[in-house]
Design an enzyme around this catalytic site. Structure first.
Site, PDB file in Angstrom:
ATOM      1  N   CYS B  73       0.823  -1.204   0.000  1.00  0.00           N
ATOM      2  CA  CYS B  73       0.000   0.000   0.000  1.00  0.00           C
ATOM      3  C   CYS B  73       0.863   1.262   0.000  1.00  0.00           C
ATOM      4  O   CYS B  73       0.384   2.342  -0.314  1.00  0.00           O
ATOM      5  CB  CYS B  73      -0.966  -0.004   1.168  1.00  0.00           C
ATOM      6  N   ARG B  75       4.073   1.410  -1.571  1.00  0.00           N
ATOM      7  CA  ARG B  75       5.066   1.519  -2.655  1.00  0.00           C
ATOM      8  C   ARG B  75       4.784   0.539  -3.784  1.00  0.00           C
ATOM      9  O   ARG B  75       4.179  -0.509  -3.579  1.00  0.00           O
ATOM     10  CB  ARG B  75       6.480   1.276  -2.104  1.00  0.00           C
ATOM     11  N   HIS B 122      18.883   1.005  -1.509  1.00  0.00           N
ATOM     12  CA  HIS B 122      17.440   1.200  -1.384  1.00  0.00           C
ATOM     13  C   HIS B 122      16.752  -0.094  -0.931  1.00  0.00           C
ATOM     14  O   HIS B 122      15.946  -0.076  -0.001  1.00  0.00           O
ATOM     15  CB  HIS B 122      16.859   1.676  -2.725  1.00  0.00           C
ATOM     16  N   ALA B 217      -9.578   5.414  14.875  1.00  0.00           N
ATOM     17  CA  ALA B 217     -10.164   4.300  15.615  1.00  0.00           C
ATOM     18  C   ALA B 217     -10.272   3.070  14.725  1.00  0.00           C
ATOM     19  O   ALA B 217      -9.969   1.955  15.137  1.00  0.00           O
ATOM     20  CB  ALA B 217     -11.533   4.691  16.142  1.00  0.00           C
TER      21      ALA B 217
END
Lengths: 281, 447
Positions: B73, B75, B122, B217
């Site tokens: 979510c 990259r 990286h 929440a």
């Protein structure tokens, strides 16, 4: 076998174990904790060796003076710690157990070696069972007290929202509570068996169950404290903070009946806990 | 090779004096939470079939040797080894644009491209969770392992990526064990979960009550679900909204009036309503304690103004943390975490240097040199031993002859293997044999 060297080795191993656990508390490297455990196990092996040779040479359990009784207390504490360590995987309990075992053992070495004077009393199998169950019980209750102390520290950190040094180092409240509870259940069971066997043996030797000897009275009081704690836990679910405090109070009372009574009140258990060389005119 | 950009790994095919040279470049392109907004990341995210398809497609392109695709979510990244990195990147970009049905100019400016050493760094940083939105969060390593498994199954990972990822897992493990980076939570919902774990230990089968709704929440509930909590109850002032939320978490909706009875069973309460007054009072909790048999209750109050009476914290085995308390937890953690991140970067640096050395070793010439040197050293040592003992009586001339013989023998033995290496082992990817030779003769020392 050279007994002094053996005592020295046991003491050194227990102290080293304490040191490793102490450094572990700060550094949190797993190797330190493993080394602490290994050293304690080493000390325990030599300690067991000593107790066994003593048993063989005198033919009964070596608990006829305070030196030997305390040594036995240290031994059973170590044994119970190993069990708790493997059953509940609480590594950090070592920071309580190792110094406890080391201190009790070293204190025991500072009492004189007094020969037994009523050897016949010690030769019964009833007595062996009485001593072993009482000691395993007391050691378990000592661990429960330790878990209670750690519980209170951790609980304070979470409640006050300050967390602090111990927060990341101690396990969850649930785990500490479960460990303490296990200590109490086992300790109480063993202690109860020990007391009953003691009473039966008293009946056999002195022809009466209870002689209202101070040690009997105080043991009864500590038994009642733990009985109340267990009853409340089962009936209304006493757990957490209250259970921890009760475990600590129970153990203080128990220690008083073990040591306080010996020094302050005397009684027929004096034979197990002689600590002064009897005056001989 | 002096005119090539630094930081690029080059492997030369030194074919018998032939000037032909092939380069092998490690190249990575992609975007992450710092370069692209969530809308774009959502649009470009690859599911597992799409990833598998993309890997197959890219692997089949001439000049691309190894491929790994990584999509979470936060990259979307493509890592390749290719004869020409720039070309490979262009192909990959076009393919992403095609598969995701998004014009290239929509996301081209959000892309970063790393070559060679930078690509290696990286990957190490991502695996060690140093590039995550929440630094030190533990899920990333599992996601990388999954991506690597897909590449391996598609036979798209060769000598270089295999080595690179095994190193990356090693770096991640070292960072986790040698630094305190994963020890403390730095987001509200994480902090709440950490606390819950310190109270309950295992969160498995603990029941949760969500009162009200709100992003934070709901995030906390999602974290709890990941920790395999048991039943989830949702109480909302408008019951319909509660039902809707409950279905998202596959929980049960209850009416607001049922909260007091729910307090008798649930363990963790997360509250986030717009109520101006307290929703859960001390009396409500107090009357639930007996039926609960004193089991612990943990209240997480994310609402402002607060929903949960702070006095509840004084009850036995009840713990109340409001938003400020949780922020306090995080502030302390962020500080220790940035200190630990410095240590972690050092571990990454070390690993990058070691990987670079290994890559250099994959050049044909250094491998041949290393191989010769090792054999020569062995021969010289054995010669010295023998000359010093059993052949002590030989004259200088005779000794020289023996030495010459040993050298000739060595050259004969090494001739075929060296020719084989120089010809690239008749394999499309000569690094396979280079790395095999290095392992076979233990040229890098035991690792």
């Amino acid at each position: 076998m050279n007994m002094d060297a053996l005592h020295g080795a046991v003491a050194v191993l227990y102290v080293m174990s304490t040191l490793f656990y102490g450094v572990y508390l700060f550094k949190q490297k797993d190797g330190l904790q493993k080394a602490g455990l290994a050293l304690m196990a080493g000390g325990f092996v030599f300690h067991t060796l000593f107790i066994l040779t003593e048993c063989v040479s005198i033919g009964y359990l070596p608990v006829y003076n305070l030196r030997l009784t305390l040594s036995m207390a240290a031994w059973s504490s170590a044994a119970v710690y190993f069990w708790i360590r493997y059953r509940y995987r609480i590594k950090v309990m070592g920071i309580y157990a190792a110094p406890l075992v080391a201190c009790v053992y070293i204190i025991s070495l500072n009492f004189p070696e007094i020969p037994a004077h009523a050897a016949e009393l010690f030769k019964s199998v009833w007595l062996v069972v009485h001593v072993i169950t009482v000691f395993i019980g007391e050691a378990s209750l000592a661990m429960a007290c330790g878990a209670g102390i750690l519980y209170l520290i951790q609980e304070h950190g979470i409640k006050s929202k300050k967390r602090g040094f111990f927060y990341s180092r101690l396990p969850s409240l649930e785990q500490l509570d479960a460990t303490g509870y296990a200590g109490i259940v086992i300790g109480f069971t063993a202690f109860t068996v020990g007391l009953i066997v003691g009473l039966v043996y008293a009946k056999l030797v002195w022809h009466r169950f209870a002689s209202w000897d101070p040690k009997e009275i105080w043991s009864g009081i500590s038994w009642l404290v733990y009985a109340a704690l267990l009853h409340e836990r089962i009936a209304v679910g006493w757990r957490g903070r209250r259970a921890a405090i009760m475990a600590i109070i129970g153990f203080v009372v128990l220690m008083f009946s073990f040591l306080g009574v010996t020094f302050l009140m005397g009684g027929h258990h004096g034979g197990f806990t002689q600590w002064q060389i009897p005056y001989k005119p | 090779m002096g005119d090539l950009p630094s930081g690029r790994y080059l492997i030369s095919h030194d074919r018998e004096g032939d000037e032909h040279k092939a380069m092998l470049d490690i190249v990575l392109t992609g975007l992450n939470h710092t370069t692209a907004p969530v809308e774009l990341r959502e649009k470009l995210a690859f599911n597992s079939e799409e990833s598998a398809g993309a890997i197959e497609f890219l692997k089949a392109q001439p000049g691309i040797r190894e491929v790994l695709l990584f999509s979470t979510c936060n990259r979307v990244e493509v890592l390749m080894t290719a004869d020409n990195g720039q070309d490979a990147v262009e192909i990959a970009k076009k393919h992403i644009s095609q598969v995701k049905n998004t014009p290239l100019d929509v996301f081209e400016t959000n892309l970063y491209i790393h070559h060679g050493q930078e690509a290696v760094r990286h990957i190490f940083r991502v695996a060690a969770s140093l590039d995550s939105m929440v630094i030190g969060e533990p899920q990333i390593l599992g996601q990388i392992k999954e991506a690597f498994r897909t590449a391996v199954l598609k036979k798209a990972s060769g000598v270089i990526l295999n080595r690179l990822f095994h190193r990356a897992f090693n770096v991640a493990k070292r960072v986790r064990t040698e630094t305190g980076i994963g020890d403390s939570a730095v987001s509200i919902s994480y902090a709440a979960i950490e606390l819950a774990k310190k109270i309950f230990g295992d969160l498995e089968n603990r029941t949760v009550l969500l009162v009200g709704a709100g992003e934070m929440a709901e995030l906390a509930v999602e974290h709890l679900i990941r920790n395999r909590v048991g039943d989830i109850f949702v109480a909302n002032r408008t019951f319909e909204r509660g039902v809707e939320l409950a279905s998202r978490f596959s929980g049960k909706a209850i009416r607001f009036e049922e909260i007091p009875s729910a307090l008798e069973t649930v363990d963790i309460i997360i509250s986030s309503t717009g109520s101006p007054t307290v929703v859960i009072s001390r009396e409500m909790v107090k009357s639930a304690i007996r039926t609960r048999r004193n089991r612990a209750l943990f209240f997480i109050d994310i609402a402002v103004p607060r929903d949960i009476d702070p006095e509840i914290n004084r009850l036995n085995n009840c713990y109340v943390y409001d938003i400020d308390d949780l922020k306090g937890v995080i502030d302390g953690n962020v500080e220790t975490r940035s200190k630990e991140a410095i240590k972690a970067e050092r571990i990454v640096d070390e690993a990058v240097i070691r990987f670079e050395k290994w890559m250099e070793g994959l050049h044909i010439v250094p491998t041949i040199v290393d191989l010769r040197d090792k054999m020569k050293a062995m021969a010289a040592m054995e010669l010295e031993k023998t000359m010093g003992s059993s052949l002590k009586h030989l004259s200088e001339k005779e000794k020289m002859a023996v030495a010459r013989m040993s050298e000739a023998l060595l050259n004969k033995i090494l001739h075929d293997p060296i020719q084989f290496l120089k010809n690239g082992g008749c394999h499309r990817d000569e690094s396979v044999y280079l790395s095999l030779v290095r392992v076979l003769f233990n040229l890098d020392g035991t690792d």
